[in-house]
Design a protein around this motif. Sequence first.
Motif, PDB file in Angstrom:
ATOM      1  N   HIS A 167       0.797  -1.223   0.000  1.00 48.13           N
ATOM      2  CA  HIS A 167       0.000   0.000   0.000  1.00 48.13           C
ATOM      3  C   HIS A 167       0.835   1.280   0.000  1.00 48.13           C
ATOM      4  O   HIS A 167       0.333   2.350   0.333  1.00 48.13           O
ATOM      5  CB  HIS A 167      -0.972  -0.010   1.187  1.00 48.13           C
ATOM      6  CG  HIS A 167      -2.109  -0.963   0.990  1.00 48.13           C
ATOM      7  ND1 HIS A 167      -2.977  -1.313   1.989  1.00 48.13           N
ATOM      8  CD2 HIS A 167      -2.510  -1.644  -0.107  1.00 48.13           C
ATOM      9  CE1 HIS A 167      -3.865  -2.171   1.512  1.00 48.13           C
ATOM     10  NE2 HIS A 167      -3.597  -2.396   0.251  1.00 48.13           N
ATOM     11  N   SER A 168       2.118   1.166  -0.321  1.00 47.50           N
ATOM     12  CA  SER A 168       2.906   2.378  -0.523  1.00 47.50           C
ATOM     13  C   SER A 168       3.055   2.593  -2.014  1.00 47.50           C
ATOM     14  O   SER A 168       3.236   1.645  -2.761  1.00 47.50           O
ATOM     15  CB  SER A 168       4.295   2.234   0.095  1.00 47.50           C
ATOM     16  OG  SER A 168       4.196   2.243   1.493  1.00 47.50           O
ATOM     17  N   LYS A 169       2.982   3.856  -2.416  1.00 46.72           N
ATOM     18  CA  LYS A 169       3.226   4.165  -3.825  1.00 46.72           C
ATOM     19  C   LYS A 169       4.652   4.662  -3.968  1.00 46.72           C
ATOM     20  O   LYS A 169       5.053   5.581  -3.256  1.00 46.72           O
ATOM     21  CB  LYS A 169       2.267   5.249  -4.310  1.00 46.72           C
ATOM     22  CG  LYS A 169       0.868   4.749  -4.577  1.00 46.72           C
ATOM     23  CD  LYS A 169       0.061   5.804  -5.290  1.00 46.72           C
ATOM     24  CE  LYS A 169      -1.309   5.277  -5.654  1.00 46.72           C
ATOM     25  NZ  LYS A 169      -2.126   6.308  -6.323  1.00 46.72           N
ATOM     26  N   ILE A 171       8.043   5.004  -7.125  1.00 53.05           N
ATOM     27  CA  ILE A 171       8.231   5.120  -8.577  1.00 53.05           C
ATOM     28  C   ILE A 171       8.709   3.802  -9.192  1.00 53.05           C
ATOM     29  O   ILE A 171       9.561   3.127  -8.637  1.00 53.05           O
ATOM     30  CB  ILE A 171       9.188   6.290  -8.881  1.00 53.05           C
ATOM     31  CG1 ILE A 171       8.493   7.607  -8.517  1.00 53.05           C
ATOM     32  CG2 ILE A 171       9.596   6.291 -10.355  1.00 53.05           C
ATOM     33  CD1 ILE A 171       9.366   8.825  -8.559  1.00 53.05           C
ATOM     34  N   VAL A 243      14.790  -0.062   3.762  1.00 57.16           N
ATOM     35  CA  VAL A 243      14.764   1.394   3.589  1.00 57.16           C
ATOM     36  C   VAL A 243      14.733   2.129   4.920  1.00 57.16           C
ATOM     37  O   VAL A 243      15.323   3.200   5.063  1.00 57.16           O
ATOM     38  CB  VAL A 243      13.609   1.867   2.668  1.00 57.16           C
ATOM     39  CG1 VAL A 243      13.985   1.677   1.216  1.00 57.16           C
ATOM     40  CG2 VAL A 243      12.299   1.186   2.996  1.00 57.16           C
ATOM     41  N   GLU A 247      17.813   4.659   6.012  1.00 57.17           N
ATOM     42  CA  GLU A 247      17.549   6.034   6.440  1.00 57.17           C
ATOM     43  C   GLU A 247      18.051   6.269   7.871  1.00 57.17           C
ATOM     44  O   GLU A 247      18.601   7.334   8.175  1.00 57.17           O
ATOM     45  CB  GLU A 247      16.048   6.341   6.348  1.00 57.17           C
ATOM     46  CG  GLU A 247      15.710   7.778   6.734  1.00 57.17           C
ATOM     47  CD  GLU A 247      14.312   8.209   6.288  1.00 57.17           C
ATOM     48  OE1 GLU A 247      13.747   7.595   5.361  1.00 57.17           O
ATOM     49  OE2 GLU A 247      13.802   9.169   6.873  1.00 57.17           O
TER      50      GLU A 247
ATOM     51  N   ALA B  25       0.835  13.143  -3.801  1.00 62.01           N
ATOM     52  CA  ALA B  25       1.952  12.319  -4.285  1.00 62.01           C
ATOM     53  C   ALA B  25       2.104  12.480  -5.797  1.00 62.01           C
ATOM     54  O   ALA B  25       3.215  12.596  -6.314  1.00 62.01           O
ATOM     55  CB  ALA B  25       1.721  10.857  -3.928  1.00 62.01           C
ATOM     56  N   ASP B  34      11.475  12.326  -6.511  1.00 61.25           N
ATOM     57  CA  ASP B  34      11.274  10.968  -6.035  1.00 61.25           C
ATOM     58  C   ASP B  34      10.154  11.073  -4.991  1.00 61.25           C
ATOM     59  O   ASP B  34      10.147  12.011  -4.182  1.00 61.25           O
ATOM     60  CB  ASP B  34      12.553  10.408  -5.399  1.00 61.25           C
ATOM     61  CG  ASP B  34      12.408   8.941  -5.009  1.00 61.25           C
ATOM     62  OD1 ASP B  34      11.505   8.270  -5.551  1.00 61.25           O
ATOM     63  OD2 ASP B  34      13.195   8.464  -4.170  1.00 61.25           O
ATOM     64  N   VAL B  35       9.218  10.145  -5.025  1.00 62.66           N
ATOM     65  CA  VAL B  35       8.056  10.226  -4.134  1.00 62.66           C
ATOM     66  C   VAL B  35       7.781   8.869  -3.522  1.00 62.66           C
ATOM     67  O   VAL B  35       7.891   7.849  -4.210  1.00 62.66           O
ATOM     68  CB  VAL B  35       6.765  10.612  -4.910  1.00 62.66           C
ATOM     69  CG1 VAL B  35       5.639  10.941  -3.934  1.00 62.66           C
ATOM     70  CG2 VAL B  35       6.991  11.727  -5.864  1.00 62.66           C
ATOM     71  N   LYS B  36       7.404   8.855  -2.255  1.00 57.64           N
ATOM     72  CA  LYS B  36       6.840   7.645  -1.658  1.00 57.64           C
ATOM     73  C   LYS B  36       5.603   8.029  -0.860  1.00 57.64           C
ATOM     74  O   LYS B  36       5.601   9.033  -0.155  1.00 57.64           O
ATOM     75  CB  LYS B  36       7.869   6.931  -0.780  1.00 57.64           C
ATOM     76  CG  LYS B  36       8.973   6.298  -1.622  1.00 57.64           C
ATOM     77  CD  LYS B  36       9.848   5.344  -0.862  1.00 57.64           C
ATOM     78  CE  LYS B  36      10.856   4.696  -1.826  1.00 57.64           C
ATOM     79  NZ  LYS B  36      11.813   3.828  -1.147  1.00 57.64           N
ATOM     80  N   LYS B  37       4.581   7.219  -1.014  1.00 61.14           N
ATOM     81  CA  LYS B  37       3.324   7.481  -0.320  1.00 61.14           C
ATOM     82  C   LYS B  37       2.901   6.223   0.400  1.00 61.14           C
ATOM     83  O   LYS B  37       2.955   5.134  -0.179  1.00 61.14           O
ATOM     84  CB  LYS B  37       2.248   7.843  -1.344  1.00 61.14           C
ATOM     85  CG  LYS B  37       0.961   8.314  -0.713  1.00 61.14           C
ATOM     86  CD  LYS B  37      -0.235   8.013  -1.575  1.00 61.14           C
ATOM     87  CE  LYS B  37      -1.087   6.984  -0.870  1.00 61.14           C
ATOM     88  NZ  LYS B  37      -2.506   7.074  -1.200  1.00 61.14           N
ATOM     89  N   SER B  38       2.535   6.350   1.654  1.00 59.02           N
ATOM     90  CA  SER B  38       2.188   5.169   2.428  1.00 59.02           C
ATOM     91  C   SER B  38       0.830   5.349   3.075  1.00 59.02           C
ATOM     92  O   SER B  38       0.485   6.436   3.509  1.00 59.02           O
ATOM     93  CB  SER B  38       3.264   4.972   3.501  1.00 59.02           C
ATOM     94  OG  SER B  38       2.845   4.015   4.409  1.00 59.02           O
ATOM     95  N   ARG B  55       6.038  11.527   1.171  1.00 64.90           N
ATOM     96  CA  ARG B  55       7.406  12.060   1.289  1.00 64.90           C
ATOM     97  C   ARG B  55       7.937  12.299  -0.123  1.00 64.90           C
ATOM     98  O   ARG B  55       7.787  11.451  -0.990  1.00 64.90           O
ATOM     99  CB  ARG B  55       8.321  11.064   2.016  1.00 64.90           C
ATOM    100  CG  ARG B  55       7.726  10.496   3.285  1.00 64.90           C
ATOM    101  CD  ARG B  55       8.731   9.590   3.990  1.00 64.90           C
ATOM    102  NE  ARG B  55       9.716  10.382   4.722  1.00 64.90           N
ATOM    103  CZ  ARG B  55      10.868   9.906   5.186  1.00 64.90           C
ATOM    104  NH1 ARG B  55      11.206   8.652   4.954  1.00 64.90           N
ATOM    105  NH2 ARG B  55      11.697  10.678   5.846  1.00 64.90           N
ATOM    106  N   LEU B  61      13.787   7.317   1.130  1.00 65.56           N
ATOM    107  CA  LEU B  61      14.037   5.919   1.510  1.00 65.56           C
ATOM    108  C   LEU B  61      12.768   5.297   2.090  1.00 65.56           C
ATOM    109  O   LEU B  61      11.992   4.723   1.373  1.00 65.56           O
ATOM    110  CB  LEU B  61      15.239   5.849   2.464  1.00 65.56           C
ATOM    111  CG  LEU B  61      16.579   6.185   1.767  1.00 65.56           C
ATOM    112  CD1 LEU B  61      17.688   6.397   2.776  1.00 65.56           C
ATOM    113  CD2 LEU B  61      16.959   5.080   0.789  1.00 65.56           C
ATOM    114  N   SER B  62      12.546   5.442   3.398  1.00 63.09           N
ATOM    115  CA  SER B  62      11.349   4.848   4.001  1.00 63.09           C
ATOM    116  C   SER B  62      10.087   5.554   3.493  1.00 63.09           C
ATOM    117  O   SER B  62      10.082   6.768   3.327  1.00 63.09           O
ATOM    118  CB  SER B  62      11.421   4.984   5.521  1.00 63.09           C
ATOM    119  OG  SER B  62      10.189   4.598   6.096  1.00 63.09           O
ATOM    120  N   PRO B  63       9.006   4.787   3.251  1.00 64.48           N
ATOM    121  CA  PRO B  63       7.755   5.432   2.823  1.00 64.48           C
ATOM    122  C   PRO B  63       6.964   6.043   3.982  1.00 64.48           C
ATOM    123  O   PRO B  63       5.949   6.689   3.760  1.00 64.48           O
ATOM    124  CB  PRO B  63       6.978   4.288   2.175  1.00 64.48           C
ATOM    125  CG  PRO B  63       7.463   3.068   2.870  1.00 64.48           C
ATOM    126  CD  PRO B  63       8.910   3.327   3.239  1.00 64.48           C
TER     127      PRO B  63
END
Lengths: 543, 166
Positions: A167-169, A171, A243, A247, B25, B34-38, B55, B61-63
Amino acid sequence: MTSAERQLLSGDDAVALAALHAGVRLGTGYPGTPSTEILETFDRLGGHAQWSPNEKVALEVALGVAFAGARTLVTMKHVGLNVAADPLFTATYTDVEGGLVIVSADDPGMASSQNEQDNRHYSRAAAIPTLEPVDSQQAYDFTMLAFEISERWKIPVMLRITTRVCHSKTIVIPRGPVSGVAEPAFEHKIPARVMIPAYAKPAHHRLRTKLAEITAWNEAEGPIQETTGDANLGVVTTGISAVHAREAAPEASHLTIGMTYPLPMERIRAFAAGVERLLVVEEGDPVLVDDLRTAGIDAEGKPEMYRFGELDVARVRRILAGDTSAEPVPPKGKPPELCQGCAHREVFQALRDLDCIVAGDIGCYTLGVLPPFSAMDTCVCMGASIGVGLGLRHALPEDQARRVVSVIGDSTFVHSGLTGIAEMVYNPPATGHLVMILDNGTTAMTGLQEHPGTGRLLDHSTTNKLSFEGIARAMGVQNVQVVETTDKSLSLKDVIAELLAKPETSLLITRQPCVLAAPKIRFYDKAAAESARGHTCSAAVAD
Amino acid sequence: MEKVKNIVIAGLGGQGVLTASDMLAEAAFRAGFDVKKSELHGMSQRGGSVSSDVRYGEQVLSPMVPAGEADVLLVLEETQIEINRPMLRAGGVLIGPGLLPDGALKNKKSLNVALLGAVSTVLDIPQEHWMAAIYANLAEKLHKVNDQAFAVGREAALEGPLAQHP
């Protein structure tokens, strides 16, 4: 969504796109958060996908597809793999011709599950090669890779993803469709597919040989990401933990393992030799760290308190610091509740008013356990309401036994309630029993999916429909009754009380479409009616 | 390396939290970051608390936004503000439904887009990417009303000082 351009995709969507590009002939599965969107997206992109009654059947269908030489994807949530475990343990003995990829979507932290089991244990127990992506790009790449490994070694491969990957989007740059995917054709290969002991014994040896070869491949060219940093700290990770760790400790050396079964132990040993402190950061159970220690690698794991729930950057920082002080307690949010206007509300009110002992099940209606109803006493797994209810009936003193009711939803009933009815008819308790199917015409909890009781397929087109009342009568249930909850001429409470008073087996179906699904169901029904009229006209013209 | 921007969007199931985070996002994605969506969903559509992290930056890195590190906290429902406040960093911006003047919205369902308009005033994403991302996530018949909602939120944010977390 099929071009090789940069896209922003969820992990689930990335798996679906990869399945399309890999030439998957059929996707099967049972909906379950966080895996549900994979097959829905695959269908939307033009793939052929279908919901099975449950995960066991889905895996069996997929095995048939793979035996026929075609590629196939089967999806489920972590607890779904328990249902599919029986065929799984033998599937790895068989030689699959077409690629067979099983997705297990684990839910550490239990965003919407009844336990937080770590399905990496299944990798080891069933001896199934397992890939664990970090993000959507890897979800895409590893799905493709899983098909290649599966066909190269004729072995099912598991893609283990977790909630934050699903459920994370993130790239994704896709590779695009692959060419040269084999066309299905049947060949008799009895010793490779019929697991009677005479054939299973050599099959087990074959399986271990395959795993040894895959291990060698993983050591030499497996999906491993190594970053050399500070030699004081080496962090070994897998999946989403990678990840968080990168980080939390950007200065450290990192080894992220993509194929976590069978492990590339010599690569890990070499990495370990180059660092002062070796720490394994993994979500869930200490699976990886135990494997390393068994192999004689002196690795440090996380403190026990971090076995529970998801990891995040803050928790990984604490693990790095060896901090075992109490974590800040996040403020409590508002819990979910049964929707206003939901027909289940009336059912739980009636059960509460009658002081029933309620054996519940998995679905929206599990929310009947919360105030103001507080009308559910047990909930274990899909279908358990019937078995547990029967057990209560067998053991309790009569006055209490008479108040036991099993409550199950329509999708769950098809998934694993049918055998419970067989048990009730075969071994009826002395007081009889009452099973209620709360039929809201959809799989509501996971986002309104179809099932064999709705009469519609995954893409909402019409198909055959199971009749619950017909099934129950044919199986020999003594009283079968259907109540439309909109029918105010009779009291649900009275109906339940009457059935509880009989020392007989009863099935009561309460029927009213889910308030969220009703407009969609009307839309599908209308489309089906129009399409049927269209067919009649063209048939008439053709005649 | 440029610092990653952290945004948390929170509210109740059915308010459009996830749609808003999809829009944000996508706007950042269209702007080339660069994008991450959680997000966590499942039972969330039954009216419970729901939140989503976005983010973006040169490399994410981490979403998940670490607690206490959100640059912006967007809350669609008053009762959810205190629950989510620990996500904000010192000096982070809090945007809540109280920002909008009473009756400013033609359609209450566009609250999420209106408050995104307010968020757009504190982020470095060009306006055209916002509109493209919003349109891509809505049916065409809803474009006009959400155009207005976005403008209303943007204006409200530009007029008064936004609440900053101490």
